[in-house]
Design a protein around this motif. Structure first.
Motif, PDB file in Angstrom:
ATOM      1  N   GLN A 388       0.924  -1.203  -0.239  1.00 23.82           N
ATOM      2  CA  GLN A 388       0.010  -0.035  -0.059  1.00 23.82           C
ATOM      3  C   GLN A 388       0.939   1.331   0.102  1.00 23.82           C
ATOM      4  O   GLN A 388       1.948   1.252   0.360  1.00 23.82           O
ATOM      5  CB  GLN A 388      -0.807  -0.091   1.176  1.00 23.82           C
ATOM      6  N   LEU A 389       0.246   2.423  -0.241  1.00 21.88           N
ATOM      7  CA  LEU A 389       0.992   3.755  -0.366  1.00 21.88           C
ATOM      8  C   LEU A 389       1.398   4.039   1.170  1.00 21.88           C
ATOM      9  O   LEU A 389       0.540   3.747   1.981  1.00 21.88           O
ATOM     10  CB  LEU A 389       0.127   4.499  -1.070  1.00 21.88           C
ATOM     11  N   ARG A 390       2.428   4.756   1.280  1.00 25.01           N
ATOM     12  CA  ARG A 390       2.888   4.935   2.475  1.00 25.01           C
ATOM     13  C   ARG A 390       2.752   6.494   2.846  1.00 25.01           C
ATOM     14  O   ARG A 390       3.230   7.141   3.826  1.00 25.01           O
ATOM     15  CB  ARG A 390       4.590   4.706   2.599  1.00 25.01           C
ATOM     16  N   ALA A 391       2.317   7.159   1.894  1.00 23.98           N
ATOM     17  CA  ALA A 391       1.924   8.637   2.204  1.00 23.98           C
ATOM     18  C   ALA A 391       0.846   8.967   3.327  1.00 23.98           C
ATOM     19  O   ALA A 391       0.180   8.222   3.509  1.00 23.98           O
ATOM     20  CB  ALA A 391       1.567   9.300   0.767  1.00 23.98           C
ATOM     21  N   ASP A 392       0.823  10.200   3.672  1.00 25.59           N
ATOM     22  CA  ASP A 392      -0.239  10.602   4.507  1.00 25.59           C
ATOM     23  C   ASP A 392      -1.671  10.332   3.789  1.00 25.59           C
ATOM     24  O   ASP A 392      -1.821  10.402   2.739  1.00 25.59           O
ATOM     25  CB  ASP A 392      -0.107  12.115   4.999  1.00 25.59           C
ATOM     26  N   ALA A 393      -2.593   9.886   4.555  1.00 26.15           N
ATOM     27  CA  ALA A 393      -3.918   9.312   4.396  1.00 26.15           C
ATOM     28  C   ALA A 393      -4.606  10.844   3.304  1.00 26.15           C
ATOM     29  O   ALA A 393      -5.320  10.266   2.354  1.00 26.15           O
ATOM     30  CB  ALA A 393      -4.894   9.146   5.239  1.00 26.15           C
ATOM     31  N   VAL A 394      -4.266  11.836   3.735  1.00 21.73           N
ATOM     32  CA  VAL A 394      -4.910  12.761   3.087  1.00 21.73           C
ATOM     33  C   VAL A 394      -4.582  12.925   1.420  1.00 21.73           C
ATOM     34  O   VAL A 394      -5.247  13.528   0.510  1.00 21.73           O
ATOM     35  CB  VAL A 394      -4.920  14.321   3.622  1.00 21.73           C
ATOM     36  N   LEU A 395      -3.193  12.837   1.359  1.00 25.42           N
ATOM     37  CA  LEU A 395      -2.536  12.596   0.028  1.00 25.42           C
ATOM     38  C   LEU A 395      -3.156  11.621  -0.759  1.00 25.42           C
ATOM     39  O   LEU A 395      -3.290  11.728  -1.869  1.00 25.42           O
ATOM     40  CB  LEU A 395      -1.026  12.938   0.282  1.00 25.42           C
ATOM     41  N   VAL A 396      -3.041  10.503  -0.245  1.00 22.01           N
ATOM     42  CA  VAL A 396      -3.704   9.085  -0.803  1.00 22.01           C
ATOM     43  C   VAL A 396      -5.179   9.350  -1.445  1.00 22.01           C
ATOM     44  O   VAL A 396      -5.170   8.987  -2.606  1.00 22.01           O
ATOM     45  CB  VAL A 396      -3.620   7.861   0.040  1.00 22.01           C
TER      46      VAL A 396
END
Length: 529
Positions: A388-396
């Motif tokens: 899964q993507l590791r970026a902040d939830a808002v960015l995802v």
């Protein structure tokens, strides 16, 4: 053309013009030419020392040159230099009009002494935050040496030239028709490349310098903070830096440095250097460290050997060499670097307008890059190695809402493909099915983190398994008198504000070391001789 705020600001700057000069425009019937003429008319109206002519005969239209009366200097803008380049325009106007640049006099003298015919062309983008440094450096050189000609070209305005020369990254510099440099380069670096004897002279001067109390290797946020704190203790302080500001120069927006609501990386880097220069600090730019030689006894001198052959000595050393972008290390990456493979979406993104690109990396940097690029390019493919993507939830969430983005997780990049001249795709393995896939595209942006710059001290200073310098709570390394700070160390969370704090701490620790560890008798005698 300019809003009232910019007009007032520019008019104020142009009061500093002391020598008359002409703006000579070469125009055609295009909308860009009309826009350029409007801008130049507004500028000329702000100073009685600036005259505007529209009878230029340059082949690039629209364009304009700045020509000081009685001089043969040649600086041309094949661009409407607004956006990030507005400052470059203002400085070019001031320098042409006789206002002195904020550059060491020795650099000006080196520029004036350069002998030969140098015809520079620099391709830039108005959205590129790395380009102004290069544009300003080459503009300065053209103004102060009539043998140097510089043309600043907006790649967006002259797309046919960009296509013909296969330019896929900015800034891109050509010298006498041949590609010369890609990416950021300072005026000092440009002069050093052209002045072949500069390195030997520099090495001799550095070696002859008196030993420092604190020598800081690296000029990023950690090094700058260390320099300020050391200098405020009244001890002899030096900074040897490859480029002041370090990775900050490659950062676009900074919005989390407490007390500074918002700024840009190059502006922040310039502020760091300006703050350090306010103190009695010996700044040695363009210096790359090659080897560290520990002191032979407690309180003795540590030596730093430089790539140019110079040697600096100090009673204590703070290592703040930072980190650099991590390469994906697959076939095709080096072959197609700046030919489709890029590392700065803000700089090079506009060159891929309407094209298909990929971003490698699902952390904050990768996801932010994909979001930015999605507003410019035709389609973005984002590849993440993990589940899964590791970026902040808002960015995802923002990324997933975009219609022209495809996300591949469990994707291991295996090759960046091309036709021998430029990139044409990316090949990856689906780690779930072990299936190999190929996506056709024109650009790949690598955003997979940082690598500490510690290769030069392996075997001398203790490093972690990730290559970071191991430090204790005071920033002390395993070597007496050698401290470290910032992204190069094992301290977690690679953030600017943390690096500055660690730099200050390392300087205070170095000072504490100095007052508790007297120099050997032989060195005390040599210092007073």
């Amino acid at each position: 053309m300019l809003d009232e705020g910019l007009k007032q600001q520019l008019a104020g700057y142009l009061q500093r013009v002391t020598q008359p000069f002409e703006i000579v425009a070469s125009l055609d019937d295009s909308a860009a030419a009309r826009e350029m003429h409007e801008l130049l008319t507004e500028i000329a109206a702000m100073s009685d020392k600036i005259a505007l002519r529209s009878d230029g005969q340059d082949a690039r239209r629209p364009s304009f040159s700045l020509q000081r009366v009685g001089s043969t200097s040649s600086l041309r803008f094949a661009a409407i230099p607004l956006g990030h380049e507005f400052t470059s325009l203002v400085l070019a106007l001031l320098w042409t009009g006789g206002h002195p640049p904020k550059v060491e006099q020795s650099v000006i003298e080196q520029i004036q002494a350069l002998d030969g015919d140098f015809n520079f062309e620099v391709y830039m983008s108005l959205t590129c935050h790395n380009c102004p440094d290069v544009v300003q450096a080459l503009s300065l050189m053209a103004i102060f040496n009539p043998k140097i000609k510089t043309t600043v070209i907006d790649g967006g305005l002259y797309q046919d030239e960009v296509k013909a020369r296969d330019i896929m990254a900015v800034p891109s510099v050509y010298l006498n028709g041949t590609h010369y440099n890609s990416g950021r380069i300072t005026v000092e670096e440009l002069v050093a490349k052209l002045d072949t004897g500069a390195a030997a002279r520099d090495a001799a001067q550095l070696t002859a310098r008196e030993a420092y109390d604190v020598l800081i290797v690296g000029g990023g946020p950690a090094g700058a903070a260390a320099a300020v704190y050391a200098a405020r203790k009244g001890i002899r302080t030096g900074v040897a830096a490859e480029r002041f500001g370090g990775q900050v120069n490659d950062t676009l927006a900074i919005e989390n440095f407490v007390s500074v609501m918002e700024t840009e990386g190059p502006k922040f880097a310039a502020a760091l250097e300006s703050h350090v220069r306010a103190y009695d600090v010996d700044i040695m730019n363009l210096q790359r460290a090659k080897k560290l030689v520990p002191a032979s006894e407690p309180g003795g001198l540590v030596s730093i050997e430089l790539e140019n052959g110079g040697v600096l000595k100090s009673r204590s050393v703070i290592l703040s060499t930072g980190a650099r972008w991590r390469n994906v290390n697959v076939p095709g990456e080096q072959e197609y670097k700046n030919k489709g493979v890029a590392y700065c979406p803000h700089c090079d993104g506009p060159l891929f307008k309407g094209k298909r690109v990929a971003v490698i990396g699902g952390g904050n940097s990768g996801v932010e890059a994909a979001i930015d690029l999605a507003g410019i390019v035709k389609h973005v493919s984002l590849l993440e190695f993990g589940e899964q993507l590791r970026a902040d939830a808002v960015l995802v969430a923002k990324l997933k809402s975009l219609p022209n983005v495809t996300i591949y997780t469990m994707a291991q990049t295996t090759e960046l493909t091309g036709d021998g001249n430029k990139l044409n795709g990316i090949r990856f393995t689906d780690r779930t099915t072990n299936e190999s896939k190929h996506v056709e595209l024109e650009g790949v942006f690598v955003q997979i983190g940082l690598v500490p710059n510690t290769e030069w001290i392996k075997g001398t200073v203790e490093l972690s398994k990730h290559g970071e310098i191991v430090v204790d709570a005071k920033g002390q390394t395993n070597l007496p008198g050698v401290f470290a700070a910032g992204d190069v160390t094992t301290v977690p969370y690679k953030q600017i504000i943390i690096a500055t704090g660690e730099g200050a701490k390392a300087a205070l620790s170095a000072f504490d070391y100095l007052i508790r560890t007297p120099a050997p008798a032989a060195e005390r005698s040599a210092a007073t001789a």
